[in-house]
Design an enzyme around this catalytic site. Structure first.
Site, PDB file in Angstrom:
ATOM      1  N   MET A 287      24.157   9.081   1.571  1.00  0.00           N
ATOM      2  CA  MET A 287      24.049  10.400   2.200  1.00  0.00           C
ATOM      3  C   MET A 287      24.409  10.330   3.678  1.00  0.00           C
ATOM      4  O   MET A 287      25.078  11.215   4.214  1.00  0.00           O
ATOM      5  CB  MET A 287      22.630  10.956   2.019  1.00  0.00           C
ATOM      6  CG  MET A 287      22.463  12.362   2.531  1.00  0.00           C
ATOM      7  SD  MET A 287      23.623  13.520   1.770  1.00  0.00           S
ATOM      8  CE  MET A 287      22.595  14.256   0.511  1.00  0.00           C
TER       9      MET A 287
ATOM     10  N   GLU B 240       0.809  -1.225   0.000  1.00  0.00           N
ATOM     11  CA  GLU B 240       0.000   0.000   0.000  1.00  0.00           C
ATOM     12  C   GLU B 240       0.838   1.268   0.000  1.00  0.00           C
ATOM     13  O   GLU B 240       0.408   2.299  -0.513  1.00  0.00           O
ATOM     14  CB  GLU B 240      -0.964   0.011   1.194  1.00  0.00           C
ATOM     15  CG  GLU B 240      -2.084  -1.032   1.088  1.00  0.00           C
ATOM     16  CD  GLU B 240      -1.688  -2.386   1.652  1.00  0.00           C
ATOM     17  OE1 GLU B 240      -0.486  -2.585   1.961  1.00  0.00           O
ATOM     18  OE2 GLU B 240      -2.574  -3.258   1.792  1.00  0.00           O
TER      19      GLU B 240
ATOM     20  N   PHE C  50     -11.317  -7.325  14.429  1.00  0.00           N
ATOM     21  CA  PHE C  50     -10.247  -7.788  13.553  1.00  0.00           C
ATOM     22  C   PHE C  50      -9.910  -6.716  12.515  1.00  0.00           C
ATOM     23  O   PHE C  50     -10.788  -6.174  11.850  1.00  0.00           O
ATOM     24  CB  PHE C  50     -10.660  -9.085  12.842  1.00  0.00           C
ATOM     25  CG  PHE C  50      -9.603  -9.580  11.884  1.00  0.00           C
ATOM     26  CD1 PHE C  50      -8.338  -9.944  12.360  1.00  0.00           C
ATOM     27  CD2 PHE C  50      -9.853  -9.642  10.525  1.00  0.00           C
ATOM     28  CE1 PHE C  50      -7.356 -10.372  11.479  1.00  0.00           C
ATOM     29  CE2 PHE C  50      -8.864 -10.080   9.640  1.00  0.00           C
ATOM     30  CZ  PHE C  50      -7.615 -10.445  10.123  1.00  0.00           C
ATOM     31  N   GLN C  51      -8.640  -6.387  12.391  1.00  0.00           N
ATOM     32  CA  GLN C  51      -8.137  -5.380  11.462  1.00  0.00           C
ATOM     33  C   GLN C  51      -8.766  -4.001  11.659  1.00  0.00           C
ATOM     34  O   GLN C  51      -8.944  -3.246  10.715  1.00  0.00           O
ATOM     35  CB  GLN C  51      -8.301  -5.846  10.007  1.00  0.00           C
ATOM     36  CG  GLN C  51      -7.392  -7.036   9.717  1.00  0.00           C
ATOM     37  CD  GLN C  51      -7.232  -7.330   8.245  1.00  0.00           C
ATOM     38  OE1 GLN C  51      -8.147  -7.086   7.447  1.00  0.00           O
ATOM     39  NE2 GLN C  51      -6.086  -7.856   7.878  1.00  0.00           N
TER      40      GLN C  51
ATOM     41  N   LYS D  79     -17.554  -0.647   6.733  1.00  0.00           N
ATOM     42  CA  LYS D  79     -17.999  -1.671   5.790  1.00  0.00           C
ATOM     43  C   LYS D  79     -19.513  -1.599   5.567  1.00  0.00           C
ATOM     44  O   LYS D  79     -20.003  -1.738   4.441  1.00  0.00           O
ATOM     45  CB  LYS D  79     -17.601  -3.057   6.295  1.00  0.00           C
ATOM     46  CG  LYS D  79     -17.722  -4.130   5.233  1.00  0.00           C
ATOM     47  CD  LYS D  79     -17.045  -5.433   5.657  1.00  0.00           C
ATOM     48  CE  LYS D  79     -17.127  -6.447   4.522  1.00  0.00           C
ATOM     49  NZ  LYS D  79     -16.498  -7.727   4.898  1.00  0.00           N
TER      50      LYS D  79
HETATM   51  C1  LIG Z   1      12.498   5.844   5.219  1.00  0.00           C
HETATM   52  C2  LIG Z   1      13.785   6.513   5.516  1.00  0.00           C
HETATM   53  N1  LIG Z   1      14.674   5.942   6.362  1.00  0.00           N
HETATM   54  C3  LIG Z   1      15.862   6.542   6.600  1.00  0.00           C
HETATM   55  C4  LIG Z   1      16.181   7.730   6.017  1.00  0.00           C
HETATM   56  C5  LIG Z   1      17.513   8.407   6.296  1.00  0.00           C
HETATM   57  N2  LIG Z   1      18.319   8.468   5.071  1.00  0.00           N
HETATM   58  C6  LIG Z   1      18.378   9.573   4.300  1.00  0.00           C
HETATM   59  S1  LIG Z   1      19.304   9.370   2.931  1.00  0.00           S
HETATM   60  C7  LIG Z   1      19.666   7.783   3.346  1.00  0.00           C
HETATM   61  C8  LIG Z   1      20.542   6.952   2.461  1.00  0.00           C
HETATM   62  C9  LIG Z   1      19.856   6.523   1.236  1.00  0.00           C
HETATM   63  O1  LIG Z   1      20.662   5.573   0.615  1.00  0.00           O
HETATM   64  P1  LIG Z   1      20.562   5.311  -0.932  1.00  0.00           P
HETATM   65  O2  LIG Z   1      19.155   5.074  -1.315  1.00  0.00           O
HETATM   66  O3  LIG Z   1      21.522   4.254  -1.315  1.00  0.00           O
HETATM   67  O4  LIG Z   1      20.967   6.718  -1.543  1.00  0.00           O
HETATM   68  P2  LIG Z   1      22.409   7.418  -1.671  1.00  0.00           P
HETATM   69  O5  LIG Z   1      22.473   8.457  -0.594  1.00  0.00           O
HETATM   70  O6  LIG Z   1      23.433   6.354  -1.484  1.00  0.00           O
HETATM   71  O7  LIG Z   1      22.437   8.020  -3.014  1.00  0.00           O
HETATM   72  C10 LIG Z   1      19.062   7.447   4.543  1.00  0.00           C
HETATM   73  C11 LIG Z   1      19.208   6.142   5.220  1.00  0.00           C
HETATM   74  C12 LIG Z   1      15.206   8.308   5.159  1.00  0.00           C
HETATM   75  N3  LIG Z   1      15.403   9.482   4.568  1.00  0.00           N
HETATM   76  N4  LIG Z   1      14.046   7.668   4.908  1.00  0.00           N
END
Ligand SMILES: Cc1ncc(C[n+]2csc(CCOP(=O)(O)OP(=O)(O)O)c2C)c(N)n1
Ligand SMILES: [Mg+2]
Lengths: 169, 584
Positions: free
Chosen positions: B480, B53, B115-116, B165
């Site tokens: 990042m 979803e 439920f749910q 529902k």
């Molecule tokens: C759902 C979620 N969890 C954690 C983060 C923290 N976060 C921001 S950028 C990042 C790294 C993303 O890695 P990737 O998709 O490989 O992108 P890259 O920075 O390597 O280009 C994380 C863990 C986030 N923004 N969203």
């Protein structure tokens, strides 16, 4: 600097409206001092009186955020000079034969009312602005306050204009 | 009025059809089953069955962001509804018009921990523009029409409708259009003439103005008007992460993106400006850095359709509540009248700005591990795909590089999760965008981390013939986060290694994964193969494409203003701040 404001909200009486308002205050970090809700002269419209204390934040931010709630119809700030605000309080005070008369004297002085008496306590009802209620409590404190319940402040503007004018299309 | 006896479920489908909805993304379950039955017969509504979803939610967002129309997603009660939460929060932050439809247990069972059962209206209160719980069939047309109105009018946003529902099963006399009962909803779209006049006066008195353009300009479809305003004034323009494409990157007045990873000219222009002409932007902390030192010498004109944005972060000298398109048109007329006597003169300002543009263009240094430069890959995708393509990014380094190195020429071509920063946005958002705009080329530019959060929607794409292209910028890490560890945590890489690179155990192998989903999947490791791979992807339209670009993991996003620090401290590259001549 912390300042207190009395806000009056007209809201559609829809499920969850109180949650929406209260949650907005919590989420945005605004402090609620008191809150009172009830129906109004218009069917389906409720009125919420909130006393909010703000730490440097402009009141305008609060009212703008509240206005974004779809079920909020109107918000006004009720300023001290142009409105009246009342708190309602029920206090259970410890009394015995030696202190009862002193307590009753205070009740008369503050134009409060005794609504229940037993041998070792009285229940007193008092209405007034916050300052009066607080002063009354100070006087009662030495006798022993066993129980205290207060409503939030409710407030209304002076004069003949009503807040609900022009609210509903 | 003619009426017809319908069930609540039929009425829901009919109402959506009558509102012009043509696509819904969703996944059924017990509490929404009554609605899925008439949905099967609808000739006007295409339902796309997602695999999660959250994907339905982001697909609805991508659909909306690419087309400007409302995105619709459907889920069942409980876990189906809670799986939508991230996407709803995302749409809320980025002002995406969205309808989230959820099933709920029977009205008589609400509150019994049935439920749910989950209180999804309660859960989503802080992240929706509004939400409704419907317990009676006869309320459905009115609520659906009201929800649509709220989602699309004023500042757009997500609206959730939770259908018990028994409300779906109940029968009643349907008629259209229903009465929309929203006495408390009165968005202001037409500005005060006086405020517009004051704004024009301020603009003509300023010497160093800048048009600070936010995503509101895209939502208001005001790009043409913005172009006219900018050219009338010959003022510089900066477009935020949410506004990339609102103003053509090729335009000489464009300074690029502001903020934490903004260009030196854009960041500096804001800092040195004497007037911020703020259009549909909200002084986000990623733009302003330390707010106390942000654009200290500037007065502020702030145009926004949401009055609560004005003065929230930064005082506005001239606040204007209104729709960006309406306001800009009025401002142009007012400026033209006032310019008969006072011409703007930004000559010296441009000398300064052009100097910045010359000295500090966007750039990057090649990686030294022999792997591809991520910036190069992304730049080539942009150049080969052209200005009509749509690019949806995940969150991280690849997102920033995509915002920087792809040149956007039109609105609704750059889709990303700006406010919430939701990893996993790209693939489903690209899917939604491709459904909304089937004739446009749609890329998901994703990270190896983000891709692993929502890649199951590739199954949805393959099966429903939605040929998106996915470019995984595979640096084998949560890049990042790793960059911050490099810069602020002594290169101690705590839990940022993903093992998806070619010199690791490669779990998962993205090529095999893509193939498992029925995609054309290839890996690119050499610079000479980059263009051919991109072209192959562009030519392949019988299935989705996944390209695993193996890039260097030490590449970093520059320029950068470290979090919470003054924008005066923008660094052009590591430990390299721009050099100012004299006082400037
Ligand atoms: C759902 C979620 N969890 C954690 C983060 C923290 N976060 C921001 S950028 C990042 C790294 C993303 O890695 P990737 O998709 O490989 O992108 P890259 O920075 O390597 O280009 C994380 C863990 C986030 N923004 N969203
Ligand atoms: Mg990565």
């Amino acid at each position: 600097m912390t300042t207190q404001h009395v806000l009056s909200l007209l809201v559609e009486n829809k499920p969850g409206i109180l949650t929406r308002v209260a949650a907005l205050f919590a989420r945005r970090g605004y402090n609620i001092e008191s809150l009172a809700v009830g129906t109004t002269e218009i069917d389906g419209v409720s009125r919420i009186t909130v006393v909010v204390s703000l730490d440097g934040l402009p009141l305008e931010q609060v009212t703008k955020q509240l206005n974004k709630l779809i079920n909020v119809l109107k918000i006004v700030e009720l300023e001290e000079e142009t409105s009246v605000a009342r708190d309602h309080m029920l206090v259970k005070v410890r009394t015995d034969s030696s202190t009862r008369s002193q307590v009753l004297e205070a009740v008369t002085l503050f134009r409060a009312r005794v609504i229940d008496v037993v041998s070792d306590a009285v229940v007193i009802e008092v209405t007034g602005d916050t300052a009066k209620c607080q002063a009354f409590l100070k006087v009662l404190e030495p006798f022993g306050i066993k129980e205290l319940v207060q409503s939030g402040a409710i407030a209304i503007s002076r004069g003949s204009k009503s807040m609900s004018e022009k609210v509903l299309r | 009025m003619a009426t017809e006896t319908l069930t609540g479920a039929q009425a829901l489908i009919r109402s959506l059809e009558l509102l012009g909805v043509d696509t819904v993304f969703g996944l059924p379950g017990g509490a929404i089953l009554p609605t899925y039955d008439p949905l099967m017969d609808s000739k006007k509504l295409r339902h796309i069955l997602v695999r999660h979803e959250q994907g339905a939610g982001h697909a609805a967002e991508g659909y909306a962001a690419a087309s400007g129309r409302v995105g619709v997603c459907i889920a069942t009660s409980g876990p189906g509804a809670t799986n939508l939460v991230t996407a709803i929060a995302d749409a809320h932050m980025d002002s995406v018009p969205m309808l989230a439809i959820t099933g709920q247990v029977n009205s008589f069972a609400i509150g019994t921990d049935a439920f749910q059962e989950a209180d999804i209206v309660g859960i989503t209160m802080p992240i929706t523009k509004h939400s409704f719980l419907v317990t009676r069939a006869e309320d459905i047309p009115g609520v659906v029409a009201a929800a649509y109105e709220i989602a699309t009018t004023g500042r757009p946003g997500p609206v959730l409708i939770d259908f018990a529902k028994d409300a779906q099963n109940g029968k009643f006399e349907f008629s259209w259009p229903p009465k929309i009962d929203l006495p408390g909803f009165k968005p202001i779209t037409d500005p005060h003439g006086k405020q517009v006049q004051a704004a024009a006066e301020l603009i003509l008195k300023s010497h160093k103005p800048i048009l600070y353009v936010g995503g509101g300009v895209i939502r208001a479809e005001a790009s043409n008007e913005l172009l006219a305003l900018a050219e009338l004034l010959h003022a510089p323009v900066t477009t935020t992460l949410m506004a990339r494409g609102a103003f053509p990157d090729s335009h000489p007045q464009h300074l690029g993106m502001p903020g934490m990873h903004g260009t030196v000219p854009a960041v500096t222009a804001l800092q040195k400006s004497d007037l911020l002409i703020t259009l549909g932007a909200r002084f986000d902390d990623r733009v302003t850095g330390d707010i106390k030192s942000f654009a200290k010498g500037a007065k502020v004109i702030h145009v926004d359709v949401d009055p609560a944005e004005i003065g929230k972060i930064r005082h506005a000298d001239v606040p204007i509540v209104g729709d960006a398109k309406v306001v800009i048109l009025m401002l142009i007329a007012e400026l033209k009248a006032q310019m008969k006597s006072a011409k703007p003169d930004y000559e010296d300002w441009w000398v300064f700005l052009n100097g910045l543009k010359e000295r500090y263009p966007l750039g990057y240094s090649e990686t030294d591990d022999g792997k591809l430069s991520p910036q190069y890959v992304i730049q080539r995708i942009g150049e080969l795909s052209g200005p009509e393509a749509i690019f949806a990014a995940g969150v991280g380094q690849h997102q920033m590089w995509s915002a920087q190195f792809i040149k956007y020429e039109r609105p609704n071509s750059w889709l990303n999760s700006g406010g919430l920063g939701t990893m996993g946005y790209a693939v489903p958002a690209a899917m939604g965008a491709k459904v909304a705009q089937p004739d446009r080329l749609v890329w998901a530019i994703d990270g190896d981390g983000c891709f692993q959060m929502t890649n199951q929607e590739l199954a949805t794409c393959t099966i429903n013939n939605i040929p998106i292209k996915v470019a995984i910028i595979n640096n084998s890490s949560l890049g990042m986060v790793r960059q911050w560890q490099t810069l602020f945590y002594n290169s101690r890489y705590s839990n940022t290694d993903l093992n998806t690179g070619t010199d690791t155990i490669m779990v998962p192998d993205f090529v095999k994964l893509g193939e498992a989903y029925g995609c054309l999947a290839i890996r690119v490791e050499k610079i000479e193969d980059v263009d051919a791979a991109i072209k192959l992807a562009m030519e392949t339209n019988d299935r989705p494409v996944v390209i695993d670009f193996i890039v260097g993991r030490d590449a970093m996003v520059w320029p950068m203003v470290p979090s919470g620090i003054s924008n005066d401290a923008v660094q052009y590259a590591r430990d390299a701040a721009p050099i100012w001549d004299g006082d400037e």
